[in-house]
Each structure stands twice: as C-alpha cells, then as structure tokens.
Design a protein around this motif. Sequence first.
Motif, PDB file in Angstrom:
ATOM      1  N   SER A 169      19.883   1.440  20.783  1.00 44.92           N
ATOM      2  CA  SER A 169      20.234   2.031  19.493  1.00 44.92           C
ATOM      3  C   SER A 169      21.643   1.611  19.088  1.00 44.92           C
ATOM      4  CB  SER A 169      20.141   3.557  19.563  1.00 44.92           C
ATOM      5  OG  SER A 169      18.797   3.981  19.587  1.00 44.92           O
ATOM      6  N   GLU A 170      21.949   1.784  17.803  1.00 43.46           N
ATOM      7  CA  GLU A 170      23.266   1.422  17.288  1.00 43.46           C
ATOM      8  C   GLU A 170      23.850   2.488  16.362  1.00 43.46           C
ATOM      9  OE1 GLU A 170      22.774  -2.218  15.104  1.00 43.46           O
ATOM     10  OE2 GLU A 170      21.245  -1.381  13.787  1.00 43.46           O
ATOM     11  N   SER A 209      24.367 -11.787  20.770  1.00 47.22           N
ATOM     12  CA  SER A 209      24.761 -10.587  20.025  1.00 47.22           C
ATOM     13  C   SER A 209      26.153 -10.718  19.433  1.00 47.22           C
ATOM     14  CB  SER A 209      24.720  -9.375  20.973  1.00 47.22           C
ATOM     15  OG  SER A 209      25.257  -8.224  20.355  1.00 47.22           O
ATOM     16  N   ASP A 233      22.551  -4.858  19.769  1.00 47.71           N
ATOM     17  CA  ASP A 233      22.687  -3.610  19.007  1.00 47.71           C
ATOM     18  C   ASP A 233      21.569  -3.462  17.988  1.00 47.71           C
ATOM     19  OD1 ASP A 233      25.245  -2.738  20.136  1.00 47.71           O
ATOM     20  OD2 ASP A 233      26.066  -4.487  19.132  1.00 47.71           O
ATOM     21  N   GLY A 234      20.794  -2.405  18.130  1.00 50.54           N
ATOM     22  CA  GLY A 234      19.700  -2.137  17.208  1.00 50.54           C
ATOM     23  C   GLY A 234      18.421  -2.876  17.539  1.00 50.54           C
ATOM     24  N   GLY A 287      28.148  -8.346  19.700  1.00 46.09           N
ATOM     25  CA  GLY A 287      28.984  -7.598  20.620  1.00 46.09           C
ATOM     26  C   GLY A 287      29.852  -8.521  21.464  1.00 46.09           C
ATOM     27  N   GLY A 325      24.064  -1.979  11.031  1.00 44.36           N
ATOM     28  CA  GLY A 325      22.773  -2.636  11.192  1.00 44.36           C
ATOM     29  C   GLY A 325      22.003  -2.798   9.894  1.00 44.36           C
ATOM     30  N   TYR A 364      28.163   1.414  16.343  1.00 47.83           N
ATOM     31  CA  TYR A 364      27.973   0.491  17.452  1.00 47.83           C
ATOM     32  C   TYR A 364      28.635   1.072  18.702  1.00 47.83           C
ATOM     33  CZ  TYR A 364      26.874  -2.769  13.668  1.00 47.83           C
ATOM     34  OH  TYR A 364      26.323  -3.374  12.557  1.00 47.83           O
TER      35      TYR A 364
END
Length: 329
Positions: free
Chosen positions: A72-73, A184, A67-68, A186, A298, A77
């Motif tokens: 993109s975030e 990540s 993410d980022g 995530g 972020g 997210y």
Amino acid sequence: MHRHVASRWLFTLLLALPLLSQAAAPLPSWNDGPSRQAIEGFVEAVTREGGPDFVPPAERIAVFDNDGTLWSEQPMYFQVLFALEEVKRQAPQHPEWKTQQPFKAVLENDRKTLAESGMKGILEIVAATHSGMSTDDFIGNARRWLASAKHPRSQKPYTEMVFQPMLELLDYLRANGFKTYIVSGGEVAFMRAFAQEVYGIPPEQVIGTTLGSRFEDRDGQLSIQRLPKLVHSDDGPGKPESIDSIIGRRPILAFGNSDGDLQMLQWTAAGQGKRLAALVHHTDGKREWAYDRESKVGRLDKALDTAKSKGWVVVDMATEWKRIYPFDQ
C-alpha cells in the motif's frame, strides 16, 4: 464391511477434490477473472517449449513498481513517513533544524507548512535523512524503523501491508523461470532493507532512485558514504532508462499502478513477441483505498487511459482479489 469402508473413503475423496484442486492452483487469492486468466495464459504461452510464443528462461524478465503495486501507499508513501520520523530522531544532531524549513514544520507537526513545501520540501527531507552516513548504517536505520513502526490505520507493521495476491504472483513467476525485479521511485537502499525478506527479491534485483555516494578509507575502515545529492530519479522515463542501464534486457512483463509507471509499461509492451503490461487499480475503499485520477499519492490518470486503449491488464482490486493483505481472513 470392506465394501462399505471403500465407499466411505471414495465419498470423502470426492468431497476433498475441489479443495485439493484449489490448493494446488496458482494465484489462490485471485478470483477467476480477466486479470488472472490473462496472467496465467501469458505465463503458459511463454513457457511452452516449442510453442510460437516461447521465451527462453534467461529472457523472462518481470519488473514491478513497489509503492501501490506490491504494498500500500496510503495515506503517504511509507518511505516519506520513515523520513519524517528520521527528522525527529536525528534532530538532536541538527539544532539548525529548529528554525530551518521544512524541518521546523516536521518537528512542530505543522502539517500545513509541510504540505506547502511540496515535493521540493519532501526531497530535501529525504536527502538530509538518507545521507551523511554509510550505506550499512542507513539500511540499519531503515530496518529498525520497519521493525517497530506501525501503519496509522491498520496498526500493522509496514512490511505486512503487502498485497497477498502480488506475493503469490511473484512466487508463480519465479516457479516458471522468471527473474523478478523491483523498479520503483523509492530510494534503492531503503527498499533493499526489506525486499529480500518480504518479496524474495535480492538486493541486486532492486532498482530505485539513487543518491550520490563516495568510497572512503578511514584508517583501514572501508565504507560507502551516502551523499545528499540526487543521482537518478527512478520515476516516469527514469524507469526504462534504469532498466536499460542495469538489467540490459527489455522486460516481457511489467506491473505498475500509477502514471509514474507509464513509460515502464510502454517500454515493456513495445518489445517484440508476447508481452504483458498491467496496472493495479485501487478500487477497494473498504479493504484498502479507492483512488486514481485525483489522488496526490499514486495518481492514475494518463496510464489508465493508455491501458484501456492498448488493451493492457487492469486489475480491479475490489472484484478480482479475494483478499488484500496476508493478515486478512
């Protein structure tokens, strides 16, 4: 006559040489700035056999936040947006959610109450919508959402909101004998739903936050059932911990974009030999978003200060990337 034709072909070739050179050069979406020079210099150094900085292919480990860093975030997210949609999709099977927060806020589009629930509320939503099913079923849910959902600003699929320069970097590293990993915050199964197709990174090289699981045999039907229990948070210090546990080698290159990546970059940079630690700095408010120290998504504050003091690579998106997304002209 023949001399005239030869001269014309020579003239055409001379005109085409710059274009041919540009096409053959690595990282075509990167401007010839300090970040590109640092990356190419690093790769050339560690892959030059007999050189003082040579690293054997087996030790060329590169880790990337997702993410980022790879996509993109903003405005939130993407996995959180998926979880919010899953609350609405799964609501008929959970009538209690109509009166239970934070699910009630999601169903009523009550953004204020949802925001007040904070990270605790988000984690509760993620745990509920990402468990109670097999891993295969969950990945199927994620893939269905990714195939139909559109980013609120670009109206493009979320899997197209990836950074073209970073896709090129992944390819460039792999062409030079690197093994590329995602590390990540995530959830790991969510990322495995698309990482192979989008990034060329297979599921066994995707590391992330993990929920509990249980092997089940129901009359010969075997499955791994997902439990609503957090086992490992792959953020901050959790990143080098999972790298040590799962990869078993210290990376020689690490890319992140936020304070949640700081320890991963520190761990990478602290190893022996030549190392590269880098941050993607979101400075482009026109083509993407501009944010750092004050962002709730972020946030880049302490890691930015550390990068500057340690001489890490800080990629200025606005000035160093020719284009952001694959669909950009």
